[in-house]
Design a protein around this motif. Structure first.
Motif, PDB file in Angstrom:
ATOM      1  N   GLU A   1       0.835  -1.210   0.000  1.00  0.00           N
ATOM      2  CA  GLU A   1       0.000   0.000   0.000  1.00  0.00           C
ATOM      3  C   GLU A   1       0.870   1.261   0.000  1.00  0.00           C
ATOM      4  N   ILE A   2       1.927   1.239   0.772  1.00  0.00           N
ATOM      5  CA  ILE A   2       2.851   2.380   0.826  1.00  0.00           C
ATOM      6  C   ILE A   2       3.497   2.613  -0.540  1.00  0.00           C
ATOM      7  N   LEU A   3       3.932   1.532  -1.178  1.00  0.00           N
ATOM      8  CA  LEU A   3       4.596   1.651  -2.479  1.00  0.00           C
ATOM      9  C   LEU A   3       3.635   2.151  -3.558  1.00  0.00           C
ATOM     10  N   THR A   4       2.370   1.734  -3.467  1.00  0.00           N
ATOM     11  CA  THR A   4       1.369   2.235  -4.414  1.00  0.00           C
ATOM     12  C   THR A   4       1.149   3.732  -4.228  1.00  0.00           C
ATOM     13  N   ALA A   5       1.070   4.143  -2.965  1.00  0.00           N
ATOM     14  CA  ALA A   5       0.905   5.570  -2.665  1.00  0.00           C
ATOM     15  C   ALA A   5       2.112   6.365  -3.151  1.00  0.00           C
ATOM     16  N   GLU A   6       3.292   5.772  -3.054  1.00  0.00           N
ATOM     17  CA  GLU A   6       4.516   6.435  -3.517  1.00  0.00           C
ATOM     18  C   GLU A   6       4.501   6.597  -5.035  1.00  0.00           C
ATOM     19  N   GLU A   7       4.025   5.584  -5.741  1.00  0.00           N
ATOM     20  CA  GLU A   7       3.933   5.682  -7.200  1.00  0.00           C
ATOM     21  C   GLU A   7       2.993   6.804  -7.612  1.00  0.00           C
ATOM     22  N   GLU A   8       1.857   6.899  -6.924  1.00  0.00           N
ATOM     23  CA  GLU A   8       0.888   7.944  -7.241  1.00  0.00           C
ATOM     24  C   GLU A   8       1.450   9.326  -6.902  1.00  0.00           C
ATOM     25  N   MET A   9       2.178   9.425  -5.805  1.00  0.00           N
ATOM     26  CA  MET A   9       2.794  10.694  -5.431  1.00  0.00           C
ATOM     27  C   MET A   9       3.841  11.101  -6.462  1.00  0.00           C
ATOM     28  N   ASN A  10       4.549  10.117  -6.986  1.00  0.00           N
ATOM     29  CA  ASN A  10       5.533  10.381  -8.031  1.00  0.00           C
ATOM     30  C   ASN A  10       4.861  10.955  -9.274  1.00  0.00           C
ATOM     31  N   ALA A  11       3.712  10.390  -9.621  1.00  0.00           N
ATOM     32  CA  ALA A  11       2.947  10.883 -10.775  1.00  0.00           C
ATOM     33  C   ALA A  11       2.457  12.303 -10.515  1.00  0.00           C
ATOM     34  N   TYR A  12       2.008  12.554  -9.309  1.00  0.00           N
ATOM     35  CA  TYR A  12       1.530  13.893  -8.928  1.00  0.00           C
ATOM     36  C   TYR A  12       2.665  14.914  -9.028  1.00  0.00           C
ATOM     37  N   ASN A  13       3.828  14.577  -8.488  1.00  0.00           N
ATOM     38  CA  ASN A  13       4.968  15.494  -8.523  1.00  0.00           C
ATOM     39  C   ASN A  13       5.421  15.772  -9.953  1.00  0.00           C
ATOM     40  N   TYR A  14       5.350  14.746 -10.791  1.00  0.00           N
ATOM     41  CA  TYR A  14       5.714  14.920 -12.206  1.00  0.00           C
ATOM     42  C   TYR A  14       4.755  15.912 -12.866  1.00  0.00           C
ATOM     43  N   ALA A  15       3.461  15.764 -12.599  1.00  0.00           N
ATOM     44  CA  ALA A  15       2.460  16.655 -13.189  1.00  0.00           C
ATOM     45  C   ALA A  15       2.641  18.092 -12.707  1.00  0.00           C
ATOM     46  N   VAL A  16       2.873  18.264 -11.411  1.00  0.00           N
ATOM     47  CA  VAL A  16       3.072  19.608 -10.851  1.00  0.00           C
ATOM     48  C   VAL A  16       4.315  20.259 -11.458  1.00  0.00           C
ATOM     49  N   ASN A  17       5.351  19.467 -11.658  1.00  0.00           N
ATOM     50  CA  ASN A  17       6.583  19.983 -12.266  1.00  0.00           C
ATOM     51  C   ASN A  17       6.332  20.468 -13.690  1.00  0.00           C
ATOM     52  N   LEU A  18       5.534  19.703 -14.443  1.00  0.00           N
ATOM     53  CA  LEU A  18       5.193  20.110 -15.811  1.00  0.00           C
ATOM     54  C   LEU A  18       4.418  21.426 -15.802  1.00  0.00           C
ATOM     55  N   LEU A  19       3.462  21.535 -14.897  1.00  0.00           N
ATOM     56  CA  LEU A  19       2.627  22.738 -14.824  1.00  0.00           C
ATOM     57  C   LEU A  19       3.417  23.952 -14.356  1.00  0.00           C
ATOM     58  N   SER A  20       4.478  23.725 -13.588  1.00  0.00           N
ATOM     59  CA  SER A  20       5.296  24.838 -13.119  1.00  0.00           C
ATOM     60  C   SER A  20       6.103  25.450 -14.259  1.00  0.00           C
TER      61      SER A  20
END
Length: 217
Positions: free
Chosen positions: A52-71
């Motif tokens: 569960e932790i690793l799944t949450a980490e994968e999703e957080m990684n996707a979120y950070n990637y998206a925020v970086n693109l938008l920045s």
């Protein structure tokens, strides 16, 4: 069960932590994931909890990637989804991230459309038709496009086309009025202005009629 025996900051990124289980490196997590699951030294984890932790980490990684693109530059919802798909993120993660970003107002197709229209009018000097096509290709809803473009009046469109055409005409070497008419008209049409606007502007500048041009379109 496995026990967390060590947690350390990553040297190059203080927002990420290395997690050691039973004295061996196991995985790294974002600070938000660590806080969410209250990870701490001597905490015991079973395999399901680790998964569960690793799944949450994968999703957080996707979120950070998206925020970086938008920045770096604003993007429509469709553009962001495509970028994330190209990066290989799971569809479920993409949908969850898009939903979160929408709620946070980090992506907003209405606001994006307003910014895009303003930029194209003030910088590129494009006509409404070209702007409309570009927004459609970016996945913007037709109703949003029509609503936002309705703020651009016909008078503004004609004025912008006139200024572009006047500048273009000054650089043209052709003497023949027909050639000037065709070249000037094609220029404005390629800039995305409607035929009716082009006809008014070119007729005003060249004081001629459009009979021959009409036969070409």
């Amino acid at each position: 069960m496995k026990k967390i025996t060590k947690i350390e900051y990553q040297k190059k990124n203080k927002d990420r932590f290395n997690i050691y289980l039973d004295d061996s490196y196991a995985f790294a997590v974002d600070m938000n994931v660590m806080i969410k699951y209250s990870l701490a030294k001597n905490m015991e984890l079973d395999d399901d909890f680790i998964s569960e932790i690793l799944t949450a980490e994968e999703e957080m990684n996707a979120y950070n990637y998206a925020v970086n693109l938008l920045s770096r530059a604003p993007k429509s919802e469709k553009e962001l989804k495509m970028k994330m798909q190209d990066k290989g993120y799971d569809v479920i993660f993409i949908e969850n991230v898009i939903k979160k970003l929408r709620e946070q107002r980090y992506i907003d197709d209405e606001r994006y459309s307003e910014m895009f229209i303003s930029s194209k009018i003030n910088t590129s000097k494009d006509g409404r038709r070209k702007i409309k096509e570009a927004l459609y290709n970016k996945g913007i809803n037709k109703e949003i496009i029509d609503e936002k473009l309705s703020s651009v009046s016909e008078e503004e469109e004609i004025e912008r086309a006139f200024l572009l055409a006047k500048k273009k005409l000054a650089s043209m070497k052709e003497e023949d009025t027909r050639k000037k008419t065709l070249k000037l008209s094609n220029y404005l049409i390629n800039k995305g202005f409607e035929y009716s606007t082009v006809k008014k502007v070119v007729s005003s500048l060249l004081k001629g009629d459009f009979d021959e041009f009409d036969q070409c379109y």
